[in-house]
Enzyme design. Structure first.
Site, PDB file in Angstrom:
ATOM      1  N   ASP A 258      26.168  39.686  40.560  1.00  0.00           N
ATOM      2  CA  ASP A 258      27.603  39.821  40.319  1.00  0.00           C
ATOM      3  C   ASP A 258      28.067  41.269  40.531  1.00  0.00           C
ATOM      4  O   ASP A 258      27.866  42.122  39.663  1.00  0.00           O
ATOM      5  CB  ASP A 258      27.896  39.375  38.868  1.00  0.00           C
ATOM      6  CG  ASP A 258      29.351  39.563  38.496  1.00  0.00           C
ATOM      7  OD1 ASP A 258      29.652  39.558  37.276  1.00  0.00           O
ATOM      8  OD2 ASP A 258      30.188  39.742  39.401  1.00  0.00           O
TER       9      ASP A 258
ATOM     10  N   ASP B   7      34.022  40.895  44.640  1.00  0.00           N
ATOM     11  CA  ASP B   7      33.357  40.381  43.443  1.00  0.00           C
ATOM     12  C   ASP B   7      32.558  39.117  43.746  1.00  0.00           C
ATOM     13  O   ASP B   7      33.108  38.009  43.786  1.00  0.00           O
ATOM     14  CB  ASP B   7      34.419  40.101  42.365  1.00  0.00           C
ATOM     15  CG  ASP B   7      33.797  39.691  41.050  1.00  0.00           C
ATOM     16  OD1 ASP B   7      34.541  39.561  40.058  1.00  0.00           O
ATOM     17  OD2 ASP B   7      32.564  39.499  41.012  1.00  0.00           O
TER      18      ASP B   7
HETATM   19  C1  7B2 Z   1      39.995  36.882  36.231  1.00  0.00           C
HETATM   20  C2  7B2 Z   1      39.128  35.701  36.461  1.00  0.00           C
HETATM   21  C3  7B2 Z   1      37.801  35.702  36.851  1.00  0.00           C
HETATM   22  C4  7B2 Z   1      37.029  36.909  37.126  1.00  0.00           C
HETATM   23  O1  7B2 Z   1      35.872  36.885  37.492  1.00  0.00           O
HETATM   24  C5  7B2 Z   1      37.397  34.353  36.942  1.00  0.00           C
HETATM   25  C6  7B2 Z   1      36.091  33.830  37.324  1.00  0.00           C
HETATM   26  N1  7B2 Z   1      35.886  33.034  38.389  1.00  0.00           N
HETATM   27  N2  7B2 Z   1      34.583  32.710  38.410  1.00  0.00           N
HETATM   28  C7  7B2 Z   1      33.998  33.311  37.355  1.00  0.00           C
HETATM   29  C8  7B2 Z   1      32.683  33.306  36.866  1.00  0.00           C
HETATM   30  C9  7B2 Z   1      31.496  32.675  37.270  1.00  0.00           C
HETATM   31  C10 7B2 Z   1      31.336  31.787  38.457  1.00  0.00           C
HETATM   32  N3  7B2 Z   1      31.629  30.410  37.970  1.00  0.00           N
HETATM   33  C11 7B2 Z   1      32.836  29.840  38.206  1.00  0.00           C
HETATM   34  C12 7B2 Z   1      33.026  28.533  37.777  1.00  0.00           C
HETATM   35  C13 7B2 Z   1      34.083  27.644  37.868  1.00  0.00           C
HETATM   36  C14 7B2 Z   1      35.403  27.934  38.534  1.00  0.00           C
HETATM   37  N4  7B2 Z   1      33.713  26.482  37.298  1.00  0.00           N
HETATM   38  C15 7B2 Z   1      34.566  25.282  37.201  1.00  0.00           C
HETATM   39  C16 7B2 Z   1      32.468  26.563  36.813  1.00  0.00           C
HETATM   40  C17 7B2 Z   1      31.733  25.459  36.107  1.00  0.00           C
HETATM   41  C18 7B2 Z   1      31.991  27.861  37.093  1.00  0.00           C
HETATM   42  C19 7B2 Z   1      30.799  28.564  36.864  1.00  0.00           C
HETATM   43 CL1  7B2 Z   1      29.479  27.893  36.040  1.00  0.00          CL
HETATM   44  N5  7B2 Z   1      30.625  29.793  37.291  1.00  0.00           N
HETATM   45  N6  7B2 Z   1      30.534  33.023  36.373  1.00  0.00           N
HETATM   46  C20 7B2 Z   1      29.137  32.550  36.423  1.00  0.00           C
HETATM   47  C21 7B2 Z   1      31.037  33.863  35.438  1.00  0.00           C
HETATM   48  C22 7B2 Z   1      30.273  34.468  34.324  1.00  0.00           C
HETATM   49  C23 7B2 Z   1      32.399  34.075  35.717  1.00  0.00           C
HETATM   50  C24 7B2 Z   1      33.443  34.803  35.099  1.00  0.00           C
HETATM   51  N7  7B2 Z   1      34.691  34.786  35.573  1.00  0.00           N
HETATM   52  N8  7B2 Z   1      34.931  34.038  36.666  1.00  0.00           N
HETATM   53  C25 7B2 Z   1      38.480  33.579  36.583  1.00  0.00           C
HETATM   54  C26 7B2 Z   1      38.511  32.075  36.537  1.00  0.00           C
HETATM   55  N9  7B2 Z   1      39.513  34.409  36.324  1.00  0.00           N
HETATM   56  C27 7B2 Z   1      40.850  33.971  35.929  1.00  0.00           C
END
Ligand code: 7B2
Length: 331
Positions: free
Chosen positions: A36, A220
């Site tokens: 990441d 990212d």
């Molecule tokens: C400001 C921001 C983000 C900044 O980063 C963000 C985001 N977008 N993917 C991830 C992330 C992920 C990737 N990720 C995305 C996933 C989605 C969309 N779904 C449905 C599942 C089950 C996911 C998993 Cl297991 N993993 N991981 C592992 C982590 C710790 C994340 C943290 N944030 N994140 C979102 C949704 N937003 C609003």
């Protein structure tokens, strides 16, 4: 040193996240971690994680490693952009990705993880590849794997070659010329506060005119989608039949059978095209005729994010020389 490791999508249906095999300790314990560039903590599910919060993840047991050492009195706690988070203690141990080994890497062992980590059995933790200034370990911040490995790498770089619905690679210490076409366009990186922040030179929707306007955002690998200013996002979905900004689904959705335009973004003089297939992220729920867009608004986030949907349209060089730069090439 040079190394190479696979980045495999955790879901065969759509690219939520990518995991990479790593080994920790002696004898080596293998975990699948999410590399990441949007964070700088290396944390893992561990023998310290309550059993109620572990559901199929592989764990790191420091007590089973002859080279582990507790980093006395050090703790960590992190919250991610999607509201997920984890916290715990810190060990140092031998850590290897793709044949590149750091003899004494800070390994943050989870004593608590939030529910979205518990329910995602394919991810055993994260390897932060942002700048070490973002590391949350207290009282003394720790270095990332890349910062620790850098002095021994043939070249102080790592590259991301993420792919659509199939495994790609992360390379460390070298740039593989067979993985890209044309030239790599390098642009400056702003390292404050610690993301790989760069400025894109503009965007275009489908075959429409390219709008040359600076878009500052972070590269990212840990974020699934692309988050850009509302003006750009509305310009894109204006070209999608039946697209709406859904409060209930928390973003732009459209009928899955809609025709989507490609999304073009610029880096310097270079242009990168995210094909329509990448722009339809997933059905909002299994079998639904409504799909969630791969491009969403960054208003309310505070930063523009070039996540996996954009990164997998390019070959990206994270150049750790002083000053750091980021390179983009077509492939
Ligand atoms: C400001 C921001 C983000 C900044 O980063 C963000 C985001 N977008 N993917 C991830 C992330 C992920 C990737 N990720 C995305 C996933 C989605 C969309 N779904 C449905 C599942 C089950 C996911 C998993 Cl297991 N993993 N991981 C592992 C982590 C710790 C994340 C943290 N944030 N994140 C979102 C949704 N937003 C609003």
């Amino acid at each position: 040193d040079t190394g190479s490791a696979a980045a495999t999508p955790i879901d065969p249906r759509f690219d939520i996240a990518y995991v990479t095999p790593v080994t920790i300790g002696t004898p080596p314990q293998t975990l699948q971690l999410d590399l990441d560039t949007g964070s700088s903590d290396l944390w893992v599910f561990s023998s310290h994680t309550p059993a109620s919060q572990v559901r199929g993840q592989r764990i790191y047991a420091p007590d089973k490693s002859t080279t582990s050492k507790l980093l006395n009195g050090h703790t960590w706690s992190i919250t991610y952009g999607d509201g997920s988070g984890s916290r715990g203690n810190v060990y140092t141990d031998k850590f290897t990705i793709g044949g590149v080994t750091v003899k004494s890497q800070a390994i943050e062992t989870a004593q608590q993880v939030s529910s979205s980590f518990t329910t995602e059995d394919a991810i055993d933790g994260l390897v932060g590849l942002g700048f070490s200034t973002l590391n949350t370990v207290s009282p003394n911040g720790q270095l990332t794997f890349f910062d620790n490995a850098k002095p021994n790498l043939d070249s102080p770089v790592f590259t991301a070659d993420l792919k659509y619905m199939k495994p790609g690679t992360y390379d460390f210490g070298f740039i593989d010329k067979t993985k890209y076409t044309g030239e790599i366009t390098y642009v400056p990186v702003e390292t404050d506060p610690g993301y790989w922040t760069f400025t894109s030179s503009g965007y275009g929707v489908g075959s429409g005119t390219f709008s040359s306007s600076p878009i500052t955002g972070i590269a990212d690998t840990g974020t699934s989608l692309v988050y850009l200013p509302t003006a750009i996002v509305t310009a894109y979905y204006r070209q999608v039949q039946g697209a709406t900004n859904s409060r209930s689904y928390g973003g732009y959705v459209f009928p899955c059978n809609s025709t989507l335009p490609a999304f073009v973004f610029g880096v310097g003089e270079a242009k990168f095209t995210i094909p329509p297939s990448y722009m339809s992220y997933a059905a909002v729920t299994d079998g639904s005729p409504t799909c969630f867009g791969g491009l969403q608004s960054s208003s309310g986030i505070g930063v523009n994010i070039w996540g996996d949907v954009a990164l997998k349209a390019a070959f990206v060089v994270f150049n750790g020389e002083e000053p750091p730069t980021i390179g983009w090439a077509n492939k």
